[in-house]
Design an enzyme around this catalytic site. Structure first.
Site, PDB file in Angstrom:
ATOM      1  N   GLY A  47     -10.541   9.800  -2.919  1.00  0.00           N
ATOM      2  CA  GLY A  47     -10.573   8.582  -2.112  1.00  0.00           C
ATOM      3  C   GLY A  47     -10.763   8.815  -0.624  1.00  0.00           C
TER       4      GLY A  47
ATOM      5  N   ARG B 274     -20.659  10.405  -5.657  1.00  0.00           N
ATOM      6  CA  ARG B 274     -20.308  10.324  -7.085  1.00  0.00           C
ATOM      7  C   ARG B 274     -21.535  10.473  -7.987  1.00  0.00           C
ATOM      8  NH1 ARG B 274     -15.457   5.886  -6.699  1.00  0.00           N
ATOM      9  NH2 ARG B 274     -13.808   7.457  -6.723  1.00  0.00           N
TER      10      ARG B 274
ATOM     11  N   LYS C   9       0.035   3.718   0.940  1.00  0.00           N
ATOM     12  CA  LYS C   9       0.879   3.266  -0.176  1.00  0.00           C
ATOM     13  C   LYS C   9       1.897   4.322  -0.602  1.00  0.00           C
ATOM     14  CE  LYS C   9      -3.205   1.116  -1.721  1.00  0.00           C
ATOM     15  NZ  LYS C   9      -4.167   2.198  -1.899  1.00  0.00           N
TER      16      LYS C   9
ATOM     17  N   GLY D 267      -6.863   7.530  -8.025  1.00  0.00           N
ATOM     18  CA  GLY D 267      -5.753   7.185  -8.923  1.00  0.00           C
ATOM     19  C   GLY D 267      -5.576   8.212 -10.030  1.00  0.00           C
TER      20      GLY D 267
HETATM   21  P1  AMP Z   1      -3.927   5.188   0.391  1.00  0.00           P
HETATM   22  O1  AMP Z   1      -4.821   4.412  -0.523  1.00  0.00           O
HETATM   23  O2  AMP Z   1      -2.487   4.925   0.188  1.00  0.00           O
HETATM   24  O3  AMP Z   1      -4.259   6.689   0.382  1.00  0.00           O
HETATM   25  O4  AMP Z   1      -4.220   4.682   1.861  1.00  0.00           O
HETATM   26  C1  AMP Z   1      -5.408   4.954   2.562  1.00  0.00           C
HETATM   27  C2  AMP Z   1      -5.427   4.060   3.756  1.00  0.00           C
HETATM   28  O5  AMP Z   1      -4.301   4.341   4.561  1.00  0.00           O
HETATM   29  C3  AMP Z   1      -6.630   4.230   4.662  1.00  0.00           C
HETATM   30  O6  AMP Z   1      -7.433   3.082   4.561  1.00  0.00           O
HETATM   31  C4  AMP Z   1      -6.018   4.356   6.047  1.00  0.00           C
HETATM   32  O7  AMP Z   1      -6.634   3.553   7.006  1.00  0.00           O
HETATM   33  C5  AMP Z   1      -4.603   3.874   5.835  1.00  0.00           C
HETATM   34  N1  AMP Z   1      -3.683   4.390   6.846  1.00  0.00           N
HETATM   35  C6  AMP Z   1      -3.516   5.642   7.279  1.00  0.00           C
HETATM   36  N2  AMP Z   1      -2.626   5.694   8.282  1.00  0.00           N
HETATM   37  C7  AMP Z   1      -2.203   4.423   8.510  1.00  0.00           C
HETATM   38  C8  AMP Z   1      -1.312   3.818   9.436  1.00  0.00           C
HETATM   39  N3  AMP Z   1      -0.650   4.568  10.331  1.00  0.00           N
HETATM   40  N4  AMP Z   1      -1.141   2.484   9.376  1.00  0.00           N
HETATM   41  C9  AMP Z   1      -1.814   1.753   8.475  1.00  0.00           C
HETATM   42  N5  AMP Z   1      -2.678   2.254   7.568  1.00  0.00           N
HETATM   43  C10 AMP Z   1      -2.872   3.576   7.587  1.00  0.00           C
END
Ligand code: AMP
Length: 390
Positions: free
Chosen positions: A349, A34, A199, A372
């Site tokens: 991210g 960044r 999420k 975000g």
């Molecule tokens: P997000 O902020 O929603 O993009 O989520 C990113 C996070 O999702 C990362 O820290 C990953 O470790 C997590 N992630 C990816 N696949 C899985 C999974 N199968 N189970 C739990 N967490 C996950």
């Protein structure tokens, strides 16, 4: 949208809102992506003989103990190295020392002030866009340049607050980010979206907004399990967002041919890197299996859809990429996109971090610095940091 080309900044005192929200470990910068991303705008201002005042937030400041953890000083030192010139760090967000230093600035001098969120300790002044604070920061300069793409979706004193008070424009980083994301308004076809991460709620809006433009939406990561559960599969002990199940069902019903789910999963009995990893078909999961990555058959299918793609948007890793054993699918597909030279935009991210780890980031068409903000922009929402400049 006003850009740097629309404003005469020659010899002026410019305030640049950067996104220096870098990961720190014991006061050391873990990843300076960044900071590097801010250099184009700073160098542009140096070429124009500006006096440069930089500000940014860093982490969250809720209590006294957050102050030391989120001190901006290491950023000043790193910036100094990257620019190869002095960056004066002011350990204040307002006050006599800051004002004196600003009044004594010469052309091409650079000042970085302390973390703007230090102002959150006393009534969340930065995060709630305190009017006096925005006015005060604006009074330090002649022109405001917002180059913090990652916070455009927030109305804070250090972006919207300042922009409400003086002549403002977006910086070169924000311009570049928007240009790349705007290509998705009428993407070259086939256009494939890959969504992962955990999420579901955050990404439903993106699905709804892009599903009509995308030829396929490939779903992996933790969010795949909410879709699989909604589709009637037994997902064992995998992560699931029960609140989003109905929404997933609605989307799959409305666009059955567009949503592609994994058919096999890399599972473990524990949420860590060490315990035994077993690839299973999606109908074989036991009650205590945790799905941590998509399996090799799914990777093959995803690649089949990506083969002829002219444009790809990817948000969220396909597995828990922080664990070495569960980043296989993410890495394999990142490498495939690079090898096949497929125009790919990574939406901020974790997927950008995964691309850094797999050394593919620099070969990708565009790796967005905002998480975000990218998602909200792709959802078609208005970003307050941009609206005020428009
Ligand atoms: P997000 O902020 O929603 O993009 O989520 C990113 C996070 O999702 C990362 O820290 C990953 O470790 C997590 N992630 C990816 N696949 C899985 C999974 N199968 N189970 C739990 N967490 C996950």
């Amino acid at each position: 949208m006003k850009t740097l080309q629309d404003i005469d900044i020659k010899n002026k005192k410019v305030i640049i809102r950067c996104d220096f929200n870098v990961p720190l470990k014991n006061g050391r910068i873990v990843d300076d992506t960044r900071i590097k991303a801010s250099l184009d705008t700073i160098n542009y201002c140096l070429k124009n003989n500006c006096k440069i005042i930089l500000l940014s937030h860093l982490g969250r400041v809720k209590e006294e103990s957050d102050l030391t953890k989120n001190n901006m000083k290491p950023v000043a030192r790193r910036l100094e190295k990257l620019l190869d010139r002095k960056v004066k760090f002011i350990n204040q967000t307002r006050g006599k020392r800051l004002e004196k230093s600003v009044s004594e600035m010469n052309e091409k001098d650079i000042i970085l002030i302390q973390n703007t969120r230090y102002e959150d300790l006393d009534g969340k002044k930065e995060s709630s866009n305190d009017l006096e604070l925005g006015k005060y920061w604006a009074s330090l300069g002649d022109v405001f340049i917002n180059d913090a793409f990652g916070t455009l979706h927030r109305a804070h004193a250090s972006n919207v607050g300042i922009a409400s008070n003086i002549q403002s424009c977006i910086g070169l980083l924000v311009e570049k980010e928007l240009k790349a994301l705007n290509e998705l308004n009428s993407p070259e076809k086939p256009f494939i979206v890959i969504l992962g991460g955990s999420k579901v709620k955050d990404k439903i809006g993106v699905i709804e907004n892009l599903v009509t433009k995308a030829n396929k939406i490939l779903i992996g990561g933790g969010m795949a399990f909410t879709f699989l559960q909604a589709d009637g599969f037994d997902i064992g002990n995998s992560i699931v967002d029960y609140d989003s199940i109905e929404l997933c069902q609605t989307i799959m019903k409305k666009y059955p041919e567009k949503i592609i789910l994994p058919i096999d999963i890399a599972t473990s009995k524990e949420f860590n890197n060490e315990s035994e990893k077993t690839d299973k078909d999606i109908n074989e999961l036991e009650y205590n299996d945790i799905g941590l990555d998509i399996g090799p058959k799914s990777v093959k299918i995803f690649k089949k859809y990506l083969k002829d793609a002219k444009m790809v948007l990817w948000n969220g890793p396909l597995g828990v990429y922080e664990f070495k054993n569960y980043r296989k699918a993410t890495t394999s597909i990142l490498k495939y996109l690079v090898k096949e030279n497929i125009k790919t935009i990574l939406g901020g991210g974790d997927i950008v971090a995964a691309a850094s780890i797999s050394k593919t980031k620099d070969k990708i068409y565009h790796a967005s610095t905002g998480g975000g903000a990218t998602l909200e922009y792709l959802e078609g929402k208005k970003l307050p940091g941009l609206e005020i400049i428009k």
